[in-house]
Design an enzyme around this catalytic site. Structure first.
Site, PDB file in Angstrom:
ATOM      1  N   LYS A   1     126.484 195.369 -52.760  1.00  0.00           N
ATOM      2  CA  LYS A   1     127.964 195.988 -52.856  1.00  0.00           C
ATOM      3  C   LYS A   1     128.601 195.136 -53.987  1.00  0.00           C
ATOM      4  O   LYS A   1     129.040 195.823 -54.975  1.00  0.00           O
ATOM      5  CB  LYS A   1     128.904 195.619 -51.925  1.00  0.00           C
ATOM      6  CG  LYS A   1     128.529 196.664 -50.642  1.00  0.00           C
ATOM      7  CD  LYS A   1     129.335 196.521 -49.470  1.00  0.00           C
ATOM      8  CE  LYS A   1     129.880 195.004 -48.992  1.00  0.00           C
ATOM      9  NZ  LYS A   1     128.544 194.344 -48.281  1.00  0.00           N
TER      10      LYS A   1
ATOM     11  N   ARG B   1     136.141 198.608 -43.113  1.00  0.00           N
ATOM     12  CA  ARG B   1     134.872 198.275 -42.501  1.00  0.00           C
ATOM     13  C   ARG B   1     135.051 198.388 -40.982  1.00  0.00           C
ATOM     14  O   ARG B   1     134.074 198.116 -40.196  1.00  0.00           O
ATOM     15  CB  ARG B   1     134.834 196.490 -42.644  1.00  0.00           C
ATOM     16  CG  ARG B   1     133.615 195.969 -43.644  1.00  0.00           C
ATOM     17  CD  ARG B   1     133.730 194.378 -43.449  1.00  0.00           C
ATOM     18  NE  ARG B   1     132.820 193.752 -43.796  1.00  0.00           N
ATOM     19  CZ  ARG B   1     132.643 193.272 -45.049  1.00  0.00           C
ATOM     20  NH1 ARG B   1     133.390 193.761 -46.242  1.00  0.00           N
ATOM     21  NH2 ARG B   1     131.433 192.538 -45.458  1.00  0.00           N
TER      22      ARG B   1
ATOM     23  N   ARG C   1     120.897 183.412 -52.470  1.00  0.00           N
ATOM     24  CA  ARG C   1     122.156 183.140 -52.842  1.00  0.00           C
ATOM     25  C   ARG C   1     122.793 181.856 -52.210  1.00  0.00           C
ATOM     26  O   ARG C   1     123.508 181.219 -52.731  1.00  0.00           O
ATOM     27  CB  ARG C   1     123.049 184.416 -52.273  1.00  0.00           C
ATOM     28  CG  ARG C   1     124.521 184.223 -52.821  1.00  0.00           C
ATOM     29  CD  ARG C   1     125.478 185.350 -52.564  1.00  0.00           C
ATOM     30  NE  ARG C   1     125.615 185.621 -51.362  1.00  0.00           N
ATOM     31  CZ  ARG C   1     126.275 186.687 -50.810  1.00  0.00           C
ATOM     32  NH1 ARG C   1     126.958 187.484 -51.963  1.00  0.00           N
ATOM     33  NH2 ARG C   1     126.623 186.708 -49.627  1.00  0.00           N
TER      34      ARG C   1
ATOM     35  N   ARG D   1     127.125 179.316 -49.803  1.00  0.00           N
ATOM     36  CA  ARG D   1     128.151 180.216 -48.973  1.00  0.00           C
ATOM     37  C   ARG D   1     127.947 180.077 -47.595  1.00  0.00           C
ATOM     38  O   ARG D   1     126.784 179.766 -47.150  1.00  0.00           O
ATOM     39  CB  ARG D   1     128.133 181.683 -49.262  1.00  0.00           C
ATOM     40  CG  ARG D   1     129.272 182.174 -50.113  1.00  0.00           C
ATOM     41  CD  ARG D   1     129.250 183.514 -50.472  1.00  0.00           C
ATOM     42  NE  ARG D   1     129.122 184.605 -49.377  1.00  0.00           N
ATOM     43  CZ  ARG D   1     129.603 185.812 -49.555  1.00  0.00           C
ATOM     44  NH1 ARG D   1     129.585 186.485 -50.659  1.00  0.00           N
ATOM     45  NH2 ARG D   1     129.516 186.385 -48.428  1.00  0.00           N
TER      46      ARG D   1
ATOM     47  N   ARG E   1     125.997 188.910 -39.078  1.00  0.00           N
ATOM     48  CA  ARG E   1     126.664 189.921 -40.036  1.00  0.00           C
ATOM     49  C   ARG E   1     126.130 191.378 -39.786  1.00  0.00           C
ATOM     50  O   ARG E   1     126.704 192.105 -39.939  1.00  0.00           O
ATOM     51  CB  ARG E   1     126.953 189.425 -41.397  1.00  0.00           C
ATOM     52  CG  ARG E   1     127.674 188.256 -41.627  1.00  0.00           C
ATOM     53  CD  ARG E   1     127.491 187.237 -42.649  1.00  0.00           C
ATOM     54  NE  ARG E   1     127.701 188.078 -44.032  1.00  0.00           N
ATOM     55  CZ  ARG E   1     127.076 187.538 -44.958  1.00  0.00           C
ATOM     56  NH1 ARG E   1     126.283 186.466 -45.019  1.00  0.00           N
ATOM     57  NH2 ARG E   1     127.262 188.099 -46.260  1.00  0.00           N
TER      58      ARG E   1
HETATM   59  P1  B4P Z   1     126.148 191.671 -52.034  1.00  0.00           P
HETATM   60  O1  B4P Z   1     125.496 192.637 -51.137  1.00  0.00           O
HETATM   61  O2  B4P Z   1     126.824 192.285 -53.345  1.00  0.00           O
HETATM   62  O3  B4P Z   1     126.855 190.662 -51.302  1.00  0.00           O
HETATM   63  P2  B4P Z   1     128.572 190.590 -51.041  1.00  0.00           P
HETATM   64  O4  B4P Z   1     129.416 191.618 -51.916  1.00  0.00           O
HETATM   65  O5  B4P Z   1     129.057 189.282 -50.828  1.00  0.00           O
HETATM   66  O6  B4P Z   1     128.675 191.326 -49.614  1.00  0.00           O
HETATM   67  P3  B4P Z   1     128.702 190.630 -48.136  1.00  0.00           P
HETATM   68  O7  B4P Z   1     128.636 191.784 -47.244  1.00  0.00           O
HETATM   69  O8  B4P Z   1     127.674 189.727 -47.954  1.00  0.00           O
HETATM   70  O9  B4P Z   1     130.001 189.976 -48.129  1.00  0.00           O
HETATM   71  P4  B4P Z   1     131.521 190.363 -48.344  1.00  0.00           P
HETATM   72  O10 B4P Z   1     132.242 189.403 -49.542  1.00  0.00           O
HETATM   73  O11 B4P Z   1     132.108 191.864 -48.354  1.00  0.00           O
HETATM   74  O12 B4P Z   1     124.901 190.716 -52.791  1.00  0.00           O
HETATM   75  C1  B4P Z   1     124.153 189.758 -51.979  1.00  0.00           C
HETATM   76  C2  B4P Z   1     123.251 189.166 -52.734  1.00  0.00           C
HETATM   77  O13 B4P Z   1     122.353 189.897 -53.436  1.00  0.00           O
HETATM   78  C3  B4P Z   1     123.866 188.467 -54.124  1.00  0.00           C
HETATM   79  O14 B4P Z   1     123.288 187.321 -54.167  1.00  0.00           O
HETATM   80  C4  B4P Z   1     123.251 189.395 -55.349  1.00  0.00           C
HETATM   81  O15 B4P Z   1     122.941 188.338 -56.240  1.00  0.00           O
HETATM   82  C5  B4P Z   1     122.073 189.762 -54.620  1.00  0.00           C
HETATM   83  N1  B4P Z   1     121.596 191.152 -55.405  1.00  0.00           N
HETATM   84  C6  B4P Z   1     122.581 192.078 -55.377  1.00  0.00           C
HETATM   85  N2  B4P Z   1     121.797 193.078 -55.872  1.00  0.00           N
HETATM   86  C7  B4P Z   1     120.489 192.710 -55.864  1.00  0.00           C
HETATM   87  C8  B4P Z   1     119.333 193.502 -56.506  1.00  0.00           C
HETATM   88  N3  B4P Z   1     119.209 194.628 -56.818  1.00  0.00           N
HETATM   89  N4  B4P Z   1     118.336 192.625 -56.339  1.00  0.00           N
HETATM   90  C9  B4P Z   1     118.098 191.305 -56.020  1.00  0.00           C
HETATM   91  N5  B4P Z   1     119.053 190.723 -55.719  1.00  0.00           N
HETATM   92  C10 B4P Z   1     120.442 191.519 -55.761  1.00  0.00           C
HETATM   93  O16 B4P Z   1     132.311 189.903 -46.983  1.00  0.00           O
HETATM   94  C11 B4P Z   1     132.266 188.465 -46.277  1.00  0.00           C
HETATM   95  C12 B4P Z   1     132.863 188.141 -45.128  1.00  0.00           C
HETATM   96  O17 B4P Z   1     134.454 188.463 -45.366  1.00  0.00           O
HETATM   97  C13 B4P Z   1     132.570 189.171 -44.039  1.00  0.00           C
HETATM   98  O18 B4P Z   1     131.408 188.704 -43.360  1.00  0.00           O
HETATM   99  C14 B4P Z   1     133.850 189.140 -43.077  1.00  0.00           C
HETATM  100  O19 B4P Z   1     134.137 187.623 -42.299  1.00  0.00           O
HETATM  101  C15 B4P Z   1     134.978 189.300 -44.296  1.00  0.00           C
HETATM  102  N6  B4P Z   1     135.573 190.219 -44.607  1.00  0.00           N
HETATM  103  C16 B4P Z   1     135.361 191.058 -45.893  1.00  0.00           C
HETATM  104  N7  B4P Z   1     136.052 192.338 -45.909  1.00  0.00           N
HETATM  105  C17 B4P Z   1     136.344 192.436 -44.479  1.00  0.00           C
HETATM  106  C18 B4P Z   1     136.955 193.508 -43.781  1.00  0.00           C
HETATM  107  N8  B4P Z   1     137.370 194.784 -44.499  1.00  0.00           N
HETATM  108  N9  B4P Z   1     137.364 193.389 -42.707  1.00  0.00           N
HETATM  109  C19 B4P Z   1     137.197 192.352 -41.905  1.00  0.00           C
HETATM  110  N10 B4P Z   1     136.493 191.395 -42.481  1.00  0.00           N
HETATM  111  C20 B4P Z   1     136.112 191.154 -43.750  1.00  0.00           C
END
Ligand code: B4P
Length: 194
Positions: free
Chosen positions: A15, A90, A129, A135, A146
């Protein structure tokens, strides 16, 4: 162009990675609730102290806090004509709140991009990552938690948007460029071209 979009998908689906590419191409701000929480934790703000433990354990921050942050962010001038929300809404309550924020400005969502990815593949990505960025929520046990929270609370959000007919599904496996190209093509199919 002006576009109001969401990107959703399980943890590690890409994402944040795709949101940056897409927002840049569309010329709209990418608004990531995860990034907002991490920045506040890093800076030790009052909000950061409140959410630190929740985010580290992979739970969801209470809707009241998250909704207030997004409401404030969407009222800032750069988001008036368009935005890409990453990781929000979410929960069903967050969907209701976003509907109310958009209704106030007479606008609505144009599309929801759903990234789909195999659970084991995303665990591998997130553990990689963890090695690179350290992290707190990227240990295998927390990643699995998660995924469970996502299944329980966020899959119903996607179902609600599917019922509105605005979800475009995109395969999140493959290189970052391959996935970006699929997102572009899927949005072009619903007349969001860039
Ligand atoms: P991503 O999937 O992009 O990870 P993310 O955006 O950090 O999403 P995530 O769900 O983990 O956390 P978020 O910040 O939203 O990428 C993951 C990895 O994959 C990266 O290292 C990337 O380099 C790699 N990658 C990507 N594309 C790739 C490809 N094509 N091939 C290989 N590798 C690839 O949320 C974190 C926390 O914040 C939540 O757990 C919660 O506690 C809180 N939170 C956030 N939003 C919230 C909400 N709306 N309500 C309540 N809590 C919330």
């Amino acid at each position: 162009m002006s576009a109001r979009l969401l990107i959703v998908g399980p943890p590690g689906a890409g994402k944040g990675t795709q949101a940056a590419v897409l927002a840049d191409a569309l010329g709209v701000p990418a608004i990531s609730t995860g990034d907002i929480f991490r920045a506040n934790i890093k800076e030790g703000t009052e909000l950061g102290l409140k959410v630190q433990e929740i985010v580290s354990s992979g739970g969801y921050v209470p809707d009241s806090l998250t909704n207030a942050i997004v409401r404030d962010r969407l009222h800032q001038p750069d988001a008036i004509d368009g935005f890409l929300l990453d990781g929000y809404p979410r929960t069903r309550d967050q969907v209701t709140e976003l509907d109310s924020i958009l209704a106030e400005t007479g606008s609505e969502l144009n599309a929801v991009v759903q990234l789909v990815a195999d659970p084991d593949e995303v665990v591998t990505r997130l553990l990689k990552r963890a090695e690179e960025q350290g992290r707190a929520d990227d240990t295998e046990a927390v990643i699995r938690h998660r995924q469970d929270v996502y299944h329980e609370q966020t899959e119903p959000v996607i179902a609600a948007y599917k019922a509105r007919g605005i979800v475009v599904e995109v395969d999140g496996l493959g290189s970052v460029d391959e996935v970006s190209e699929r997102v572009r093509a899927a949005l072009a199919d619903v007349s969001i071209a860039f």
